[in-house]
Scaffold this motif. Structure first.
Motif, PDB file in Angstrom:
ATOM      1  N   PHE A   1      -9.829  -5.045   5.579  1.00 36.42           N
ATOM      2  CA  PHE A   1     -10.117  -3.608   5.563  1.00 36.42           C
ATOM      3  C   PHE A   1      -8.873  -2.754   5.279  1.00 36.42           C
ATOM      4  CE2 PHE A   1     -13.200  -5.587   8.513  1.00 36.42           C
ATOM      5  CZ  PHE A   1     -14.371  -5.300   7.849  1.00 36.42           C
ATOM      6  N   LEU A   2      -7.934  -3.304   4.511  1.00 37.62           N
ATOM      7  CA  LEU A   2      -6.742  -2.540   4.141  1.00 37.62           C
ATOM      8  C   LEU A   2      -7.165  -1.272   3.386  1.00 37.62           C
ATOM      9  CD1 LEU A   2      -3.562  -2.847   4.107  1.00 37.62           C
ATOM     10  CD2 LEU A   2      -3.848  -3.572   1.735  1.00 37.62           C
ATOM     11  N   PRO A   3      -6.648  -0.109   3.821  1.00 33.74           N
ATOM     12  CA  PRO A   3      -7.005   1.126   3.112  1.00 33.74           C
ATOM     13  C   PRO A   3      -6.562   1.074   1.656  1.00 33.74           C
ATOM     14  CG  PRO A   3      -5.772   1.611   5.125  1.00 33.74           C
ATOM     15  CD  PRO A   3      -5.716   0.130   4.921  1.00 33.74           C
ATOM     16  N   SER A   4      -7.225   1.883   0.827  1.00 36.25           N
ATOM     17  CA  SER A   4      -6.959   1.841  -0.604  1.00 36.25           C
ATOM     18  C   SER A   4      -6.803   3.252  -1.164  1.00 36.25           C
ATOM     19  CB  SER A   4      -8.106   1.094  -1.301  1.00 36.25           C
ATOM     20  OG  SER A   4      -7.904   1.043  -2.685  1.00 36.25           O
ATOM     21  N   PRO A   5      -5.666   3.890  -0.871  1.00 35.37           N
ATOM     22  CA  PRO A   5      -5.455   5.230  -1.426  1.00 35.37           C
ATOM     23  C   PRO A   5      -5.272   5.164  -2.940  1.00 35.37           C
ATOM     24  CG  PRO A   5      -3.459   4.469  -0.311  1.00 35.37           C
ATOM     25  CD  PRO A   5      -4.513   3.426  -0.073  1.00 35.37           C
TER      26      PRO A   5
ATOM     27  N   ILE B   1       0.831  -1.195   0.000  1.00 36.63           N
ATOM     28  CA  ILE B   1       0.000   0.000   0.000  1.00 36.63           C
ATOM     29  C   ILE B   1       0.871   1.254   0.000  1.00 36.63           C
ATOM     30  CG2 ILE B   1      -0.114  -0.041   2.530  1.00 36.63           C
ATOM     31  CD1 ILE B   1      -2.907   1.118   2.338  1.00 36.63           C
ATOM     32  N   THR B   2       0.405   2.293  -0.668  1.00 35.62           N
ATOM     33  CA  THR B   2       1.080   3.589  -0.622  1.00 35.62           C
ATOM     34  C   THR B   2       0.892   4.171   0.774  1.00 35.62           C
ATOM     35  OG1 THR B   2       0.706   3.918  -2.965  1.00 35.62           O
ATOM     36  CG2 THR B   2       1.143   5.895  -1.649  1.00 35.62           C
ATOM     37  N   ALA B   3       2.015   4.555   1.405  1.00 34.62           N
ATOM     38  CA  ALA B   3       1.935   4.888   2.829  1.00 34.62           C
ATOM     39  C   ALA B   3       3.172   5.656   3.257  1.00 34.62           C
ATOM     40  CB  ALA B   3       1.818   3.600   3.649  1.00 34.62           C
TER      41      ALA B   3
ATOM     42  N   ALA C   1     -12.657   4.033   1.256  1.00 38.76           N
ATOM     43  CA  ALA C   1     -11.695   3.453   0.328  1.00 38.76           C
ATOM     44  C   ALA C   1     -10.901   2.405   1.092  1.00 38.76           C
ATOM     45  CB  ALA C   1     -10.774   4.537  -0.224  1.00 38.76           C
ATOM     46  N   GLU C   2     -11.407   1.193   1.080  1.00 38.28           N
ATOM     47  CA  GLU C   2     -10.750   0.100   1.788  1.00 38.28           C
ATOM     48  C   GLU C   2     -11.252  -1.212   1.225  1.00 38.28           C
ATOM     49  OE1 GLU C   2     -11.940   0.822   5.825  1.00 38.28           O
ATOM     50  OE2 GLU C   2     -13.758  -0.367   5.631  1.00 38.28           O
TER      51      GLU C   2
ATOM     52  N   SER D   1      -1.106   4.629   6.776  1.00 37.22           N
ATOM     53  CA  SER D   1      -1.816   5.125   5.607  1.00 37.22           C
ATOM     54  C   SER D   1      -3.261   5.345   5.981  1.00 37.22           C
ATOM     55  CB  SER D   1      -1.723   4.126   4.455  1.00 37.22           C
ATOM     56  OG  SER D   1      -2.272   4.699   3.274  1.00 37.22           O
ATOM     57  N   MET D   2      -3.825   6.469   5.610  1.00 32.80           N
ATOM     58  CA  MET D   2      -5.222   6.781   5.871  1.00 32.80           C
ATOM     59  C   MET D   2      -5.564   6.564   7.347  1.00 32.80           C
ATOM     60  SD  MET D   2      -7.019   5.489   2.375  1.00 32.80           S
ATOM     61  CE  MET D   2      -7.548   6.865   1.375  1.00 32.80           C
ATOM     62  N   LYS D   3      -4.681   7.035   8.219  1.00 31.07           N
ATOM     63  CA  LYS D   3      -4.873   6.981   9.669  1.00 31.07           C
ATOM     64  C   LYS D   3      -4.890   5.559  10.223  1.00 31.07           C
ATOM     65  CE  LYS D   3      -7.724   9.863  11.650  1.00 31.07           C
ATOM     66  NZ  LYS D   3      -9.066  10.434  11.878  1.00 31.07           N
ATOM     67  N   MET D   4      -4.352   4.625   9.480  1.00 33.85           N
ATOM     68  CA  MET D   4      -4.315   3.254   9.953  1.00 33.85           C
ATOM     69  C   MET D   4      -2.870   2.777  10.015  1.00 33.85           C
ATOM     70  SD  MET D   4      -7.169   0.760   8.452  1.00 33.85           S
ATOM     71  CE  MET D   4      -8.438   1.994   8.399  1.00 33.85           C
TER      72      MET D   4
ATOM     73  N   LEU E   1      -7.304  10.247  -3.338  1.00 34.53           N
ATOM     74  CA  LEU E   1      -7.328   9.920  -1.905  1.00 34.53           C
ATOM     75  C   LEU E   1      -5.887   9.635  -1.488  1.00 34.53           C
ATOM     76  CD1 LEU E   1     -10.450   7.590  -1.905  1.00 34.53           C
ATOM     77  CD2 LEU E   1     -10.339   9.962  -1.147  1.00 34.53           C
ATOM     78  N   THR E   2      -5.325  10.522  -0.680  1.00 34.81           N
ATOM     79  CA  THR E   2      -3.912  10.381  -0.324  1.00 34.81           C
ATOM     80  C   THR E   2      -3.771   9.592   0.972  1.00 34.81           C
ATOM     81  OG1 THR E   2      -3.721  12.281   1.129  1.00 34.81           O
ATOM     82  CG2 THR E   2      -3.611  12.720  -1.243  1.00 34.81           C
ATOM     83  N   PRO E   3      -2.570   9.049   1.215  1.00 31.46           N
ATOM     84  CA  PRO E   3      -2.362   8.309   2.467  1.00 31.46           C
ATOM     85  C   PRO E   3      -2.397   9.215   3.709  1.00 31.46           C
ATOM     86  CG  PRO E   3      -0.619   7.850   0.866  1.00 31.46           C
ATOM     87  CD  PRO E   3      -1.410   8.991   0.337  1.00 31.46           C
ATOM     88  N   TYR E   4      -2.395  10.541   3.512  1.00 30.21           N
ATOM     89  CA  TYR E   4      -2.303  11.446   4.665  1.00 30.21           C
ATOM     90  C   TYR E   4      -3.570  11.509   5.508  1.00 30.21           C
ATOM     91  CZ  TYR E   4       1.841  13.233   2.340  1.00 30.21           C
ATOM     92  OH  TYR E   4       3.067  13.338   1.750  1.00 30.21           O
ATOM     93  N   TYR E   5      -4.720  11.210   4.885  1.00 29.33           N
ATOM     94  CA  TYR E   5      -5.984  11.444   5.587  1.00 29.33           C
ATOM     95  C   TYR E   5      -6.823  10.179   5.621  1.00 29.33           C
ATOM     96  CZ  TYR E   5      -4.222  15.980   4.094  1.00 29.33           C
ATOM     97  OH  TYR E   5      -3.414  17.043   3.841  1.00 29.33           O
ATOM     98  N   ASP E   6      -7.976  10.261   6.305  1.00 27.01           N
ATOM     99  CA  ASP E   6      -8.760   9.044   6.510  1.00 27.01           C
ATOM    100  C   ASP E   6      -9.466   8.612   5.217  1.00 27.01           C
ATOM    101  OD1 ASP E   6     -11.428   9.992   6.269  1.00 27.01           O
ATOM    102  OD2 ASP E   6     -11.373  10.752   8.293  1.00 27.01           O
ATOM    103  N   PRO E   7      -9.971   7.362   5.192  1.00 29.41           N
ATOM    104  CA  PRO E   7     -10.484   6.788   3.937  1.00 29.41           C
ATOM    105  C   PRO E   7     -11.960   7.052   3.652  1.00 29.41           C
ATOM    106  CG  PRO E   7     -10.310   5.079   5.605  1.00 29.41           C
ATOM    107  CD  PRO E   7      -9.876   6.355   6.267  1.00 29.41           C
TER     108      PRO E   7
END
Lengths: 73, 455
Positions: free
Chosen positions: B352-356, A10-12, B345-346, A36-39, B383-389
């Motif tokens: 439930f892996l996020p999906s940026p 994953i991009t992170a 985005a997961e 990534s995405m707060k996880m 959707l960047t990795p910086y914020y929530d999904p």
């Protein structure tokens, strides 16, 4: 002995690196933790081996598929 | 009413706040990091201010950057949304010191409810039952172990100042207590406070919360409850109101407790009092305990809006401008049933892996009678990795719970995305499951459902 590249799925951002070069690890050990995405997403050793190189630093941005650790197994 | 309003947030909540500002004729100003220059929430507001680089600590969490944006834009009010600076007492004070109206409770109320032990102390004084436990001054391992024994295993050890699961341990039996306490203490030291509390572990639990609303003139009301038991990694994915099994008498009792807590801390504006309910038996007032208060608007506030007919953001703005709430408690009985699903985005199939990534295609059902969509992103957005999904919230409202669940599932069937993975199909299956239709599932249900699907 073969070199096993360990890519991220994953991009992170690299949040924490949990191992050092030369360390012995077992399959399933956490090598580093991505954020990534707060996880928090652990990257685990795919098999037993020794850490040959670490190709990222804490705080780095990594792309999906990028190799971050090379394992000698 | 006062204006303009600086919206110190991003994504769907910033878009949603801007929509209410527009309806009320208030000018709105968005803020954006470098990652969000072309974001939907920037287009949703009347103006926008850059606040810094992509990492949240340099932008959405930077008090100086937000205050500077407020000054440049001529804002008079600041809406913090949820997350980011919304429960930061220093930010609330900094806004006031800068001559801005912070849309939220007084900083003193944020602080009073800010720590787990502090909130429990408030509850004790207000006569509201919290989860049985010990949070006293004697912090010796012997005393804590003795208290754990008195409460009865299994127990939870929690850091006074912990968060995000750190400084927290589940302990099954007395033998494991000393090691678990030491480990939790080590983690908690990172927060600069290694005090620990011990609590009864409610094995099968439901998460039930009560929306409260207070004005600055002494009126405190409750807007009924929400059931938020469908969670993964302690984060909610589906919420509904009313909660299955809560009858008018129990609603009145939970509302009474929530109002008492809000009064105890001098609350003003929208807030949520969270309870844990024992799910092993039918809901009963003496098996429901206070956990904490969220001193802000919640992600899931739309289900309350659907069943009460109120716009909570509108009332936040009006109360912040000094207006009195014109309602009586009797006006606020819920009408029908509302259910919300968080489109994220997961990838449920990969735990439930996020999906940026870039949203190449995003097809959404049409909003209309009985279906509301609060979206924060469109096709073409990144959707960047910086914020929530969280991409959007879909909220269905119908006369009955069965109809609301069916309507929401059908709406999720109408979602399609390319370029990223989304949880829409998974959530539709969850909503159609027998256990969900029966009602009253516990906080382990969703992860169990996923695991059974994977098997």
């Amino acid at each position: 002995m073969a070199d096993i590249p360990v890519p991220v799925e994953i991009t992170a951002a690299v949040w924490k690196i949990e191992v050092e070069v030369g360390a012995r690890v077992a399959a399933g050990d956490v090598l580093l933790i991505l954020e990534s995405m707060k996880m928090e997403i652990p990257v685990e050793a795919p098999r037993d081996g020794t850490i040959r190189s670490i190709l990222a630093a804490e705080g780095d941005q990594v792309e999906e598929g990028q190799v971050v650790v090379v394992l000698e197994a | 009413m006062l204006g303009p309003v600086l919206i110190a947030n991003r994504g769907e909540i910033a878009c949603r706040i801007a929509a209410t500002c527009r309806r009320l004729g208030l000018r709105s100003i968005a803020v954006f990091s470098d990652a969000d220059a072309g974001a939907m929430h920037v287009a949703a507001a009347d103006a926008a201010e850059r606040i810094g680089p992509a990492p949240p600590r340099d932008s959405y969490l930077s008090i100086p950057a937000i205050l500077a944006a407020a000054r440049r834009s001529g804002a008079r009010m600041v809406h913090p949304g949820y997350g980011f600076l919304s429960e930061n007492a220093e930010f609330a004070e900094a806004c006031t010191a800068a001559g801005l109206v912070f849309i939220g409770p007084p900083a003193s109320a944020i602080r009073a409810m800010g720590g787990k032990a502090a909130a429990k102390a408030v509850a004790r004084q207000a006569g509201v039952a919290a989860v049985p436990g010990y949070d006293g001054a004697d912090q010796s391992p012997e005393r804590l172990a003795a208290e754990a024994g008195g409460i009865g295993f299994p127990v939870m050890i929690k850091a006074f100042a912990g968060g995000g699961g750190r400084g927290m341990r589940r302990v099954e039996a007395a033998a494991g207590f000393p090691a678990a306490l030491a480990a939790a203490r080590r983690e908690a030291a990172a927060f600069g406070d290694d005090r620990m509390l011990v609590e009864k572990l409610v094995g099968s639990a439901r998460h039930i919360e009560v929306q409260v609303f207070a004005d600055a003139h002494g009126t405190v009301l409750h807007l009924g409850e929400r059931d938020c038991s469908l969670q993964r990694r302690n984060q909610k994915l589906v919420e509904e109101s009313p909660a299955p099994g809560v009858d008018p008498a129990l609603r009145a009792e939970l509302g009474r407790r929530a109002v008492a807590l809000a009064r105890a801390v001098g609350y003003v504006g929208a807030g949520t009092v969270e309870f844990v309910a024992d799910a092993a038996a039918p809901l009963a007032a003496d098996r429901i305990w206070f956990i904490e208060m969220n001193t802000r608007l919640q992600v899931e506030h739309p289900v309350t809006e659907m069943v009460t007919g109120l716009d909570l953001v509108e009332w936040q703005l009006r109360v912040a401008a000094g207006e009195a709430l014109p309602f009586r408690q009797d006006d606020l009985a819920p009408r029908g049933h509302a259910v919300e699903a968080r489109l994220c985005a997961e990838d449920p199939a990969r735990n439930f892996l996020p999906s940026p990534g870039t949203i190449a295609v995003l097809r959404m059902p049409a909003a209309g009678t009985g279906l509301r969509i609060d979206a924060g992103f469109r096709a073409g957005d990144v959707l960047t990795p910086y914020y929530d999904p969280l991409i959007a919230k879909l909220i269905a409202h119908a006369p009955t719970r069965d109809e609301a669940l069916a309507r929401l599932a059908a709406a999720l069937d109408g979602v399609a995305a390319e370029g990223i993975r989304v949880n829409a199909a998974f959530l539709a299956r969850v909503l159609r499951s027998e256990a969900m239709r029966a009602g009253g599932v516990d906080t382990h249900f969703l992860e169990g459902f996923r695991a059974r699907e994977a098997a």
